[in-house]
Design a protein around this motif. Structure first.
Motif, short mmCIF file in Angstrom:
data_model
loop_
_atom_site.label_atom_id
_atom_site.label_comp_id
_atom_site.label_asym_id
_atom_site.label_seq_id
_atom_site.Cartn_x
_atom_site.Cartn_y
_atom_site.Cartn_z
N ARG A 201 44.01 46.22 43.78
CA ARG A 201 43.61 45.09 44.63
C ARG A 201 42.55 44.24 43.95
N TYR A 202 41.65 44.89 43.26
CA TYR A 202 40.61 44.15 42.53
C TYR A 202 41.23 43.32 41.40
N ASP A 203 42.18 43.91 40.71
CA ASP A 203 42.83 43.21 39.61
C ASP A 203 43.66 42.03 40.13
N ALA A 205 43.05 40.37 42.86
CA ALA A 205 42.11 39.34 43.33
C ALA A 205 41.61 38.50 42.16
N ARG A 206 41.39 39.12 41.02
CA ARG A 206 40.96 38.34 39.85
C ARG A 206 42.06 37.38 39.40
N ASP A 207 43.31 37.87 39.50
CA ASP A 207 44.41 36.97 39.14
C ASP A 207 44.49 35.79 40.11
N ARG A 208 44.24 36.05 41.39
CA ARG A 208 44.30 34.96 42.38
C ARG A 208 43.14 34.00 42.19
N ARG A 209 41.99 34.52 41.72
CA ARG A 209 40.86 33.63 41.49
C ARG A 209 41.18 32.60 40.40
N GLU A 210 41.92 33.02 39.39
CA GLU A 210 42.29 32.07 38.35
C GLU A 210 43.20 30.97 38.89
N LEU A 211 43.92 31.30 39.97
CA LEU A 211 44.77 30.31 40.60
C LEU A 211 44.05 29.56 41.72
N ALA A 220 33.61 39.99 44.40
CA ALA A 220 32.47 40.91 44.40
C ALA A 220 32.67 42.04 45.40
N VAL A 221 33.25 41.74 46.56
CA VAL A 221 33.51 42.79 47.56
C VAL A 221 34.50 43.81 47.03
N PHE A 222 35.59 43.30 46.42
CA PHE A 222 36.59 44.21 45.86
C PHE A 222 35.98 45.08 44.76
N GLU A 223 35.16 44.48 43.92
CA GLU A 223 34.55 45.23 42.83
C GLU A 223 33.57 46.27 43.35
#
Length: 485
Positions: A201-203, A205-211, A220-223
């Motif tokens: 889920r954290y990974d 979310a990082r992909d979605r942040r790039e989009l 930060a919550v996921f991490e």
């Protein structure tokens, strides 16, 4: 020239007299050998002790089962070795007490040069050497020696019961360590699954942040959640190694840690009838090894007190002396045999001190017996109540968790198939945690049954594995004097 022969000078001991003494001496030594034979024990030999400490037996197998744990020899386990040492000390004390009632044989002698006086019969004899043989045997002391032997025997029996109790307690500790390893493995597995889910889920979310589909706060919550679980997983992984190390140490085999442990099937413990509190207390007061050991010590203190009270009574012993002298004398007899009476008139208060010490020891043992009986009544009540709690509320919670985990998995599986859920992670993690809590409850119940077995002197395999019936109220105690190995 002085004729030199053993047990005589110029006047030799009559051969018929020596022949008559033969059966008497033989009987004395026969009595000693019989006493020694009676004192023998049927315990296995003590464990090997090298220069650097205990010599450990073979290491634990790489794959360990619960049945092997229940049957694992513990003779080299440090707690058992310590209890065995106390037993061996009591055995030596018993032999020391018995030795005073056995024949005592002494050989002594001297080499001496003398200048004879003017009135000496042999003015030219300067050698005054002597060799002597004495045989002494206590014949009668008004029961004082028997009281001492009874006290030593009672303490030896009590120490043997303490040894048996210690072996069972160490077996209980070994069983608890075995369960700890199984729980550590299951907890690590559940946290490992949970960590994998949060990482995915954290990974994502990082992909979605790039989009541009999520914020830095959400990342930060996921991490944070991922790091929290990863820390718990690392601790659980350390617990897996620590619990295995503890298991090997408790077993007295630290050379190799077991890799795989078999989870036992203990579901029958939830269905077993719990004995009534009153019946359990009555059985425990009769069968508890620690309490019976104290009772034997109490018997020993009573015998010690009786021996102390008769400390000023006379004693009778027989003695045979045969001597060889190189120089004649009017009072030098080559042979003597007699019966002697010793009557202590004044011992400087030693008898009163012995009585006071015996009374103090008896008082201490009585207090410890009362304390142990109180502990048994409290402990038996606690065991019955906790077993009932685990069997009722604990079983209901296990059933509820299993039902929820199964239904939740089926629900998430349906949503995943309908593409309304991204994964089945939460449901799988909850199933693992439900299994972990079920194991916790089951092993806690098993430990309570095992403690009940110890309290009533029952074999663990019969209580836990159901080899000799499920109704403990009808099971009698073990023969506490047959097997200790």
């Amino acid at each position: 020239m002085v004729e030199r022969r053993l047990f005589g000078a110029s006047r030799l001991v009559d051969r018929a007299r020596l022949t008559a003494l033969g059966p008497m001496v033989a009987c004395l030594f026969a009595g000693a050998s019989v006493s020694t034979a009676v004192a023998a024990d049927n315990l296995p030999p003590p464990p090997s002790v090298g220069e650097e400490g205990l010599i450990n037996p073979e290491p634990l197998p790489d794959a360990l089962t619960f049945a092997q744990v229940l049957a694992l020899p513990l003779d080299n386990q440090y707690g058992v070795v310590g209890a065995r040492a106390s037993y061996e000390l009591r055995l030596a004390e018993q032999q020391m007490v018995r030795s005073s009632n056995r024949p005592q044989v002494t050989v002594d002698g001297r080499l001496r040069y003398v200048e004879p006086g003017a009135l000496a019969v042999q003015n030219d004899q300067h050698d005054d050497h002597r060799t002597g043989l004495s045989l002494r045997q206590k014949l009668f002391d008004f029961g004082r020696q028997q009281d001492r032997e009874d006290a030593a025997e009672a303490r030896l029996v009590g120490e043997r019961l303490s040894l048996m109790d210690e072996k069972k307690r160490q077996r209980l500790a070994l069983m608890r360590a075995y369960f700890d390893v199984l729980l550590a493995d299951q907890r690590y597995q559940a946290l490992n699954e949970r960590m994998a889910i949060l990482f995915i889920r954290y990974d994502r979310a990082r992909d979605r942040r790039e989009l541009g589909q999520t914020s830095d706060y959400d990342i930060a919550v996921f991490e944070r959640d991922y790091q929290d679980v990863m820390l718990e997983r690392a601790r659980a992984d350390a617990d897996r190694r620590l619990t295995r190390r503890h298991l090997a140490e408790i077993a007295g085999r630290p050379g190799q840690l077991p890799r795989e442990l078999e989870a036992p099937s203990l579901g029958r413990l939830f269905e077993r009838d719990v004995p009534a509190v009153g019946d359990l207390i009555e059985t425990a007061l009769d069968e508890d090894l620690a309490l019976n050991a104290l009772r034997r010590q109490h018997d020993g203190s009573k015998s010690d007190l009786a021996a102390a009270r008769s400390g000023n009574l006379p004693s009778v012993h027989g003695e045979i002396n045969a001597d060889h002298y190189t120089r004649e004398g009017a009072t030098r007899d080559p042979f003597r045999a007699g019966v002697y009476l010793e009557f202590p008139l004044l011992r400087g208060g030693a008898r009163n001190a012995e009585i006071a010490a015996a009374q103090a020891e008896r008082m201490d043992v009585v207090a410890r017996m009362a304390e142990r009986e109180a502990d048994i009544r409290r402990y038996a009540t606690e065991l019955v109540e906790m077993i009932r709690v685990h069997q009722s509320i604990g079983q209901q919670r296990i059933d509820a968790l299993d039902t929820y985990a199964e239904l939740n998995f089926m629900r998430n599986q349906t949503l995943y198939q309908m593409e309304k859920a991204a994964d089945l992670g939460d449901a799988m993690a909850e199933m693992s945690m439900a299994k972990f809590e079920g194991m916790q409850t089951t092993y806690a119940l098993a430990m309570r049954w095992a403690e009940l077995a110890l309290l009533t002197n029952q074999p663990l395999d019969a209580v836990l594995m159901g080899e000799s019936g499920d109704n403990l109220e009808e099971i009698g105690g073990e023969n506490t004097m047959e097997e200790v190995s």
